[in-house]
Design an enzyme around this catalytic site. Structure first.
Site, PDB file in Angstrom:
ATOM      1  N   CYS A 143     -44.662  11.156 -10.043  1.00 40.63           N
ATOM      2  CA  CYS A 143     -44.941  10.332 -11.233  1.00 40.63           C
ATOM      3  C   CYS A 143     -45.482   8.958 -10.826  1.00 40.63           C
ATOM      4  CB  CYS A 143     -43.680  10.188 -12.063  1.00 40.63           C
ATOM      5  SG  CYS A 143     -42.462   9.102 -11.276  1.00 40.63           S
ATOM      6  N   ALA A 178     -43.334   6.843  -8.602  1.00 42.22           N
ATOM      7  CA  ALA A 178     -43.492   7.227  -7.194  1.00 42.22           C
ATOM      8  C   ALA A 178     -44.746   6.587  -6.613  1.00 42.22           C
ATOM      9  CB  ALA A 178     -43.559   8.746  -7.061  1.00 42.22           C
ATOM     10  N   ARG A 237     -39.807   8.016   2.461  1.00 43.25           N
ATOM     11  CA  ARG A 237     -41.194   7.887   2.920  1.00 43.25           C
ATOM     12  C   ARG A 237     -41.180   7.010   4.166  1.00 43.25           C
ATOM     13  NH1 ARG A 237     -45.539   4.619   0.922  1.00 43.25           N
ATOM     14  NH2 ARG A 237     -47.581   5.571   1.221  1.00 43.25           N
ATOM     15  N   HIS A 278     -50.439   3.955  -8.760  1.00 44.37           N
ATOM     16  CA  HIS A 278     -51.207   3.158  -7.790  1.00 44.37           C
ATOM     17  C   HIS A 278     -51.989   2.073  -8.530  1.00 44.37           C
ATOM     18  CE1 HIS A 278     -51.523   7.204  -5.454  1.00 44.37           C
ATOM     19  NE2 HIS A 278     -50.424   6.590  -5.119  1.00 44.37           N
TER      20      HIS A 278
END
Ligand code: SF4
Length: 485
Positions: free
Chosen positions: A62, A65, A96, A195
């Site tokens: 999503c 994230a 991550r 992003h």
């Protein structure tokens, strides 16, 4: 190795045959076989960046994230609040591998879970007051934190909270940058909008807010390298060996200050175009900073990229670049000579996020391996336009492929290696198909640059040629007999 266009078309049709009519029609739009025409069409028929179908086991994440997990989380000297209930921050805690120097909990907060842990009362009465308290607590508990970001989880935007007002008020009170990010998971269709939202937040709240004491003609930024397993360090070392000065890493091992002063660079070098293209385009317009894409996966692409970067500077840098390549080439050739005979003609299927599905191809090809299918979770049209010309004719190109589609394709193509994520990994192990995680590097890496290629080649060989595959029943046999794959 030439791939058979017609055979692969048929194969995709066969896979999609299992769906109900409507689902089949929808999923068909996300597949294309690479042809000469597709390579040059510029606007390919393949559909991307649209909603996933319900209930098909998409690999996507999503917006949260994409913002907290990808862009903001690696900024090490800020505390990133996962604002909302406990889950999102917990699941993305330390998973991550965006490496960062520093002491965790003191001046580095990357691998921590800081959350407002919403309860029912916060949903009913709103979480703004709680957020203020948390911000004060953060400055008391982590006095070396340079700033705070608020990463919104789903409920925040649904209950009408005003995190912008809280951030503004508290930035004044606590005298530090506080960045509200509206990356609720219901926004957009994947990580990709996260992003974009994260980039806009950098632009609006951070970029250009500090000055660089000394600037120089060789100042560059590394944009869109998240330092997975040390990737950005393995890249930076080459740029610096060439005589350039890296003033900011966005955002692997990055700092708030590096976000603030990046507008002082002479050139933006962008590795992950998908996640940070918005910023380089903004910096070009607002500060007149040119940008260029590069690719540090595998020696061929690294040589090509280093030369293209050096060409943007003077003779000194260009000479340094050639000397550096001459210095590293013997060790790269030795790696190729060692591993290529062990990996030549092995068939690879890739399915990654928004960059590596095309960017890693050169590294596989340096080892003689063939990409027979490649797909992205959340790429856009411009990514596919770059992908088609990089792939051989006949390659199956897929968008947002479902778990079922990938499993079927891997078996029908009888691949020697699948490169994808942790959700996929163990399914393929059980099928007897060698698998490498191409997000986390399977806890290995770096894979960027010359240092990275040594690790990449070793890892691929270790996986593909592991004796363990001889100990489990062959995948085709298991599939044919329907023996519980
Ligand atoms: S979709 Fe919503 S609840 Fe799920 S991880 Fe993303 S922000 Fe959290």
């Amino acid at each position: 190795m030439g791939l058979n266009i017609e055979e692969n078309k048929k194969l995709v049709e066969e896979v999609l045959e299992a769906y109900p009519k409507k689902a089949k029609k929808d999923r068909e739009k996300h597949f294309q076989i690479n042809t000469e025409e597709a390579q040059s069409c510029g606007t390919c028929a393949l559909k991307s960046n649209i909603k996933s179908r319900p209930g098909v086991m998409t690999p996507r994440g999503c917006s949260y994230a994409g913002s907290k997990g990808v862009v903001w989380g690696p900024i090490k000297d800020m505390v990133h609040i996962s604002h909302g209930p406990i889950g999102c921050g917990q699941y993305s805690w330390g998973t991550r591998r965006n490496y960062a120097n520093g002491t965790l909990g003191i001046d580095n907060f990357t691998a921590m879970q800081i959350t407002s842990d919403f309860q029912e009362t916060d949903i009913v009465f709103g979480g703004d007051k709680k957020l203020e308290v948390i911000m004060r607590e953060i400055t008391e508990m982590f006095p070396l934190a340079k700033g705070i970001s608020v990463q919104s989880e789903c409920p925040v935007g649904l209950i009408g909270d005003d995190i912008e007002a809280v951030s503004k008020k508290m930035a004044k009170e606590l005298e530090m940058p506080i960045v509200p990010v509206r990356c609720e998971g219901f926004r957009g269709v994947s990580q990709s909008l996260g992003h974009h939202i994260a980039n806009d937040a950098i632009r609006d709240f951070v970029l250009g807010k500090a000055e660089l004491a000394e600037t120089g003609p060789y100042d560059v930024n590394i944009i869109g390298d998240y330092n997975i397993g040390g990737d950005a360090w393995a890249s930076r070392i080459l740029l610096e060996e060439m005589g350039l000065r890296v003033i900011a890493q966005w955002s692997g091992d990055g700092t708030l200050n590096e976000l603030e002063i990046a507008h002082k660079a002479k050139l933006n070098l962008i590795h992950c175009h998908r996640s940070m293209n918005y910023m380089v385009e903004h910096m070009e317009k607002a500060y007149d900073i040119p940008w260029m894409e590069y690719n540090f996966f595998g020696p061929s692409k690294t040589y090509e990229s280093l030369r293209a970067i050096a060409a943007r500077f003077d003779d000194t840098i260009q000479e340094n670049c050639e000397k550096m390549i001459a210095r590293h080439k013997p060790s790269m050739d030795a790696i190729i000579n060692k591993y290529r005979p062990r990996l030549e003609s092995k068939k690879v299927l890739l399915m990654i996020g928004g960059l590596r599905s095309r960017h890693t191809i050169g590294a596989y090809e340096d080892l003689g391996m063939d990409i027979v299918a490649s797909g992205y979770e959340f790429a856009h049209k411009d990514d596919y336009e770059k992908t088609f010309p990089m792939m051989k004719e006949g390659t199956i190109i897929m968008d947002d492929p479902t778990a079922y589609e990938l499993e079927e394709l891997a078996q029908k193509l009888n691949v020697d290696l699948v490169g994808s994520g942790v959700k996929e990994k163990y399914v393929y192990h059980k099928m007897g198909v060698p698998f490498r995680q191409m997000h986390s590097w399977d806890y290995s890496g770096p894979y960027h640059g010359f240092d990275g290629f040594k690790v990449f080649a070793k890892d691929m060989d270790m996986t593909v040629n592991s004796p363990v595959w001889n100990l489990i029943s062959k995948k085709e046999k298991a599939h044919k007999e329907g023996a519980g794959v």
